[in-house]
Each structure stands twice: as structure tokens, then as C-alpha cells.
Motif scaffolding. Sequence first.
Motif, PDB file in Angstrom:
ATOM      1  N   PRO A 104      15.912  -4.232   2.869  1.00 60.63           N
ATOM      2  CA  PRO A 104      15.797  -2.786   3.057  1.00 60.63           C
ATOM      3  C   PRO A 104      16.711  -1.979   2.153  1.00 60.63           C
ATOM      4  CG  PRO A 104      16.869  -3.800   4.937  1.00 60.63           C
ATOM      5  CD  PRO A 104      16.392  -4.904   4.066  1.00 60.63           C
ATOM      6  N   GLU A 105      17.797  -2.596   1.699  1.00 58.40           N
ATOM      7  CA  GLU A 105      18.736  -1.874   0.838  1.00 58.40           C
ATOM      8  C   GLU A 105      18.358  -1.938  -0.643  1.00 58.40           C
ATOM      9  OE1 GLU A 105      19.663  -6.058   0.870  1.00 58.40           O
ATOM     10  OE2 GLU A 105      19.480  -4.706   2.575  1.00 58.40           O
ATOM     11  N   ASN A 106      17.313  -2.675  -0.966  1.00 61.76           N
ATOM     12  CA  ASN A 106      16.865  -2.780  -2.356  1.00 61.76           C
ATOM     13  C   ASN A 106      16.426  -1.396  -2.841  1.00 61.76           C
ATOM     14  OD1 ASN A 106      15.240  -3.208  -4.722  1.00 61.76           O
ATOM     15  ND2 ASN A 106      15.063  -5.353  -4.142  1.00 61.76           N
ATOM     16  N   GLU A 107      16.974  -0.950  -3.951  1.00 60.07           N
ATOM     17  CA  GLU A 107      16.711   0.393  -4.459  1.00 60.07           C
ATOM     18  C   GLU A 107      15.597   0.442  -5.494  1.00 60.07           C
ATOM     19  OE1 GLU A 107      20.456   2.000  -5.744  1.00 60.07           O
ATOM     20  OE2 GLU A 107      21.261   2.001  -3.701  1.00 60.07           O
ATOM     21  N   ASN A 108      14.892  -0.652  -5.652  1.00 61.17           N
ATOM     22  CA  ASN A 108      13.776  -0.691  -6.594  1.00 61.17           C
ATOM     23  C   ASN A 108      12.530  -0.142  -5.906  1.00 61.17           C
ATOM     24  OD1 ASN A 108      11.351  -1.772  -7.875  1.00 61.17           O
ATOM     25  ND2 ASN A 108      12.776  -2.868  -9.204  1.00 61.17           N
ATOM     26  N   GLU A 109      12.034   0.967  -6.407  1.00 55.72           N
ATOM     27  CA  GLU A 109      10.888   1.634  -5.778  1.00 55.72           C
ATOM     28  C   GLU A 109       9.654   0.740  -5.767  1.00 55.72           C
ATOM     29  OE1 GLU A 109       8.397   5.821  -5.962  1.00 55.72           O
ATOM     30  OE2 GLU A 109      10.122   5.539  -7.271  1.00 55.72           O
ATOM     31  N   ASP A 110       9.414   0.012  -6.856  1.00 55.84           N
ATOM     32  CA  ASP A 110       8.261  -0.888  -6.900  1.00 55.84           C
ATOM     33  C   ASP A 110       8.377  -1.974  -5.826  1.00 55.84           C
ATOM     34  OD1 ASP A 110       6.983   0.446  -8.960  1.00 55.84           O
ATOM     35  OD2 ASP A 110       7.879  -0.810 -10.526  1.00 55.84           O
ATOM     36  N   TYR A 111       9.570  -2.509  -5.648  1.00 55.43           N
ATOM     37  CA  TYR A 111       9.802  -3.512  -4.608  1.00 55.43           C
ATOM     38  C   TYR A 111       9.444  -2.944  -3.237  1.00 55.43           C
ATOM     39  CZ  TYR A 111      12.202  -6.403  -1.204  1.00 55.43           C
ATOM     40  OH  TYR A 111      12.487  -7.176  -0.096  1.00 55.43           O
ATOM     41  N   GLN A 112       9.945  -1.740  -2.954  1.00 54.47           N
ATOM     42  CA  GLN A 112       9.700  -1.145  -1.640  1.00 54.47           C
ATOM     43  C   GLN A 112       8.215  -0.814  -1.441  1.00 54.47           C
ATOM     44  OE1 GLN A 112      11.674  -1.399   0.724  1.00 54.47           O
ATOM     45  NE2 GLN A 112      13.673  -1.623  -0.211  1.00 54.47           N
ATOM     46  N   LYS A 113       7.546  -0.379  -2.512  1.00 52.08           N
ATOM     47  CA  LYS A 113       6.099  -0.122  -2.410  1.00 52.08           C
ATOM     48  C   LYS A 113       5.355  -1.412  -2.064  1.00 52.08           C
ATOM     49  CE  LYS A 113       5.664   3.866  -5.475  1.00 52.08           C
ATOM     50  NZ  LYS A 113       5.165   4.353  -6.773  1.00 52.08           N
ATOM     51  N   LYS A 114       5.744  -2.510  -2.711  1.00 53.61           N
ATOM     52  CA  LYS A 114       5.102  -3.798  -2.435  1.00 53.61           C
ATOM     53  C   LYS A 114       5.368  -4.235  -0.999  1.00 53.61           C
ATOM     54  CE  LYS A 114       4.962  -5.383  -7.163  1.00 53.61           C
ATOM     55  NZ  LYS A 114       5.551  -6.204  -8.206  1.00 53.61           N
ATOM     56  N   GLN A 115       6.550  -3.933  -0.496  1.00 53.62           N
ATOM     57  CA  GLN A 115       6.864  -4.295   0.889  1.00 53.62           C
ATOM     58  C   GLN A 115       6.012  -3.498   1.873  1.00 53.62           C
ATOM     59  OE1 GLN A 115       8.765  -7.010   1.556  1.00 53.62           O
ATOM     60  NE2 GLN A 115       8.577  -7.086  -0.666  1.00 53.62           N
ATOM     61  N   VAL A 116       5.805  -2.223   1.586  1.00 60.74           N
ATOM     62  CA  VAL A 116       4.937  -1.402   2.439  1.00 60.74           C
ATOM     63  C   VAL A 116       3.515  -1.959   2.396  1.00 60.74           C
ATOM     64  CG1 VAL A 116       3.899   0.886   2.730  1.00 60.74           C
ATOM     65  CG2 VAL A 116       6.353   0.683   2.295  1.00 60.74           C
ATOM     66  N   GLU A 117       3.046  -2.322   1.210  1.00 57.98           N
ATOM     67  CA  GLU A 117       1.712  -2.908   1.083  1.00 57.98           C
ATOM     68  C   GLU A 117       1.619  -4.222   1.858  1.00 57.98           C
ATOM     69  OE1 GLU A 117       0.997  -3.338  -3.115  1.00 57.98           O
ATOM     70  OE2 GLU A 117       1.017  -1.164  -3.442  1.00 57.98           O
ATOM     71  N   HIS A 118       2.655  -5.033   1.740  1.00 59.61           N
ATOM     72  CA  HIS A 118       2.664  -6.336   2.415  1.00 59.61           C
ATOM     73  C   HIS A 118       2.640  -6.178   3.936  1.00 59.61           C
ATOM     74  CE1 HIS A 118       3.585 -10.666   2.712  1.00 59.61           C
ATOM     75  NE2 HIS A 118       4.169 -10.298   3.855  1.00 59.61           N
ATOM     76  N   VAL A 119       3.485  -5.315   4.454  1.00 59.65           N
ATOM     77  CA  VAL A 119       3.563  -5.147   5.907  1.00 59.65           C
ATOM     78  C   VAL A 119       2.305  -4.438   6.431  1.00 59.65           C
ATOM     79  CG1 VAL A 119       4.868  -2.979   6.113  1.00 59.65           C
ATOM     80  CG2 VAL A 119       5.265  -4.798   7.737  1.00 59.65           C
ATOM     81  N   THR A 120       1.685  -3.601   5.633  1.00 59.74           N
ATOM     82  CA  THR A 120       0.414  -2.981   6.019  1.00 59.74           C
ATOM     83  C   THR A 120      -0.682  -4.047   6.100  1.00 59.74           C
ATOM     84  OG1 THR A 120       1.064  -0.874   5.030  1.00 59.74           O
ATOM     85  CG2 THR A 120      -1.300  -1.227   5.376  1.00 59.74           C
ATOM     86  N   ALA A 121      -0.701  -4.942   5.135  1.00 58.19           N
ATOM     87  CA  ALA A 121      -1.664  -6.054   5.168  1.00 58.19           C
ATOM     88  C   ALA A 121      -1.379  -6.968   6.362  1.00 58.19           C
ATOM     89  CB  ALA A 121      -1.604  -6.842   3.865  1.00 58.19           C
ATOM     90  N   MET A 122      -0.109  -7.147   6.675  1.00 55.14           N
ATOM     91  CA  MET A 122       0.267  -7.966   7.813  1.00 55.14           C
ATOM     92  C   MET A 122      -0.224  -7.326   9.119  1.00 55.14           C
ATOM     93  SD  MET A 122       3.995  -9.678   8.534  1.00 55.14           S
ATOM     94  CE  MET A 122       4.840  -8.159   8.181  1.00 55.14           C
ATOM     95  N   LYS A 123      -0.140  -6.013   9.209  1.00 52.48           N
ATOM     96  CA  LYS A 123      -0.647  -5.311  10.397  1.00 52.48           C
ATOM     97  C   LYS A 123      -2.146  -5.552  10.544  1.00 52.48           C
ATOM     98  CE  LYS A 123      -1.046  -0.776  12.514  1.00 52.48           C
ATOM     99  NZ  LYS A 123      -0.781   0.650  12.413  1.00 52.48           N
ATOM    100  N   ALA A 124      -2.877  -5.486   9.441  1.00 54.50           N
ATOM    101  CA  ALA A 124      -4.318  -5.755   9.473  1.00 54.50           C
ATOM    102  C   ALA A 124      -4.588  -7.206   9.882  1.00 54.50           C
ATOM    103  CB  ALA A 124      -4.944  -5.448   8.120  1.00 54.50           C
ATOM    104  N   GLN A 125      -3.746  -8.114   9.411  1.00 53.66           N
ATOM    105  CA  GLN A 125      -3.874  -9.521   9.789  1.00 53.66           C
ATOM    106  C   GLN A 125      -3.692  -9.685  11.298  1.00 53.66           C
ATOM    107  OE1 GLN A 125      -0.699 -12.069   8.358  1.00 53.66           O
ATOM    108  NE2 GLN A 125      -2.011 -13.884   8.394  1.00 53.66           N
ATOM    109  N   PHE A 126      -2.704  -9.018  11.862  1.00 54.60           N
ATOM    110  CA  PHE A 126      -2.467  -9.078  13.304  1.00 54.60           C
ATOM    111  C   PHE A 126      -3.667  -8.525  14.066  1.00 54.60           C
ATOM    112  CE2 PHE A 126       1.643 -10.469  12.403  1.00 54.60           C
ATOM    113  CZ  PHE A 126       2.378 -10.682  13.552  1.00 54.60           C
TER     114      PHE A 126
END
Length: 143
Positions: A104-126
Motif C-alpha cells: 500500500p505504501e508503493n508510490e508507483n501509480e502504475d503499480y497501484q492501478k494494477k493492484q486496483v485492477e487485480h482486486v477488482t478481478a478478484m471481486k468478480a472471481q468471488f
Amino acid sequence: MRKLILFGSVCSLAFAACQNPQVQNNDQKLAEQAIAIHDEIMPQMPHLDKIELKLDTILNDLAGYKAANTALDTAKTRVELSALRDSVTAATNNMNDWMMNFEPENENEDYQKKQVEHVTAMKAQFERVHEQIKNSQLENYKK
């Protein structure tokens, strides 16, 4: 001398741009968004753990279920319930892996965007897993 002053000014501006609080705030917002989505689906983990345990129990005692219901197609049931168990396991493993690796402390915007995409996909998986559970008629397997 002018070139040196100009070069120094450009370097100062570049350094200031790197320290832009708006960029940091955007990274924080993305991290917070990822955590908020995580917080929506995390409470489902204990339920999925119970489902996984129930599936293992059923799969280990298909002969007993067959004795109680001679019409039960154990081969078909094993395939269906094993696939469901694999889906449940994949969803919970995905969540556990994400939680272990999320920064969560990673300041790379691309990293955080990918994390949002990943957790959104994970929500769909659930959501897909819960739909599979609903359609599986697990409630018919009682002992």
C-alpha cells in the motif's frame, strides 16, 4: 553561465515535479481504492473456507452418499464438486497471495492501478464462485 543556470532551473523543476503531492495523493487514492474493494470481499473468506471443508468432506465420503442415494452418479458428482472445490481454492489462494504481496505504501501509480485492477478481478472471481456454490446444490449433501 546561462546554460548552467538554465540547467539548474530545469533540474529543480524536474525534482519538484517528482515531489508533486498530487501524484502521491493519486497513488494513495488508488491504494485506498484497492483496500476498499479488498475489505468488501475479505469477510467472505471464512464462508469459503467452510465450503471448501464441506466439499472435501463430501468428496471423501461419496460412497456413503451413494449408499444413502443409490441414484447418485458418483463419477459426475466427483467431477462437479472437485471443480467447485478448485474454484473456491483458487479464489481464496488469490486473496491470500494478493494480501501477502500488496504494497500500500508503493508510490508507483502504475503499480497501484494494477493492484486496483487485480482486486477488482478478484471481486468478480468471488462473485463467480458464489454463483457456482449457489448452483451446486450443496445443501442436498447432509449427514
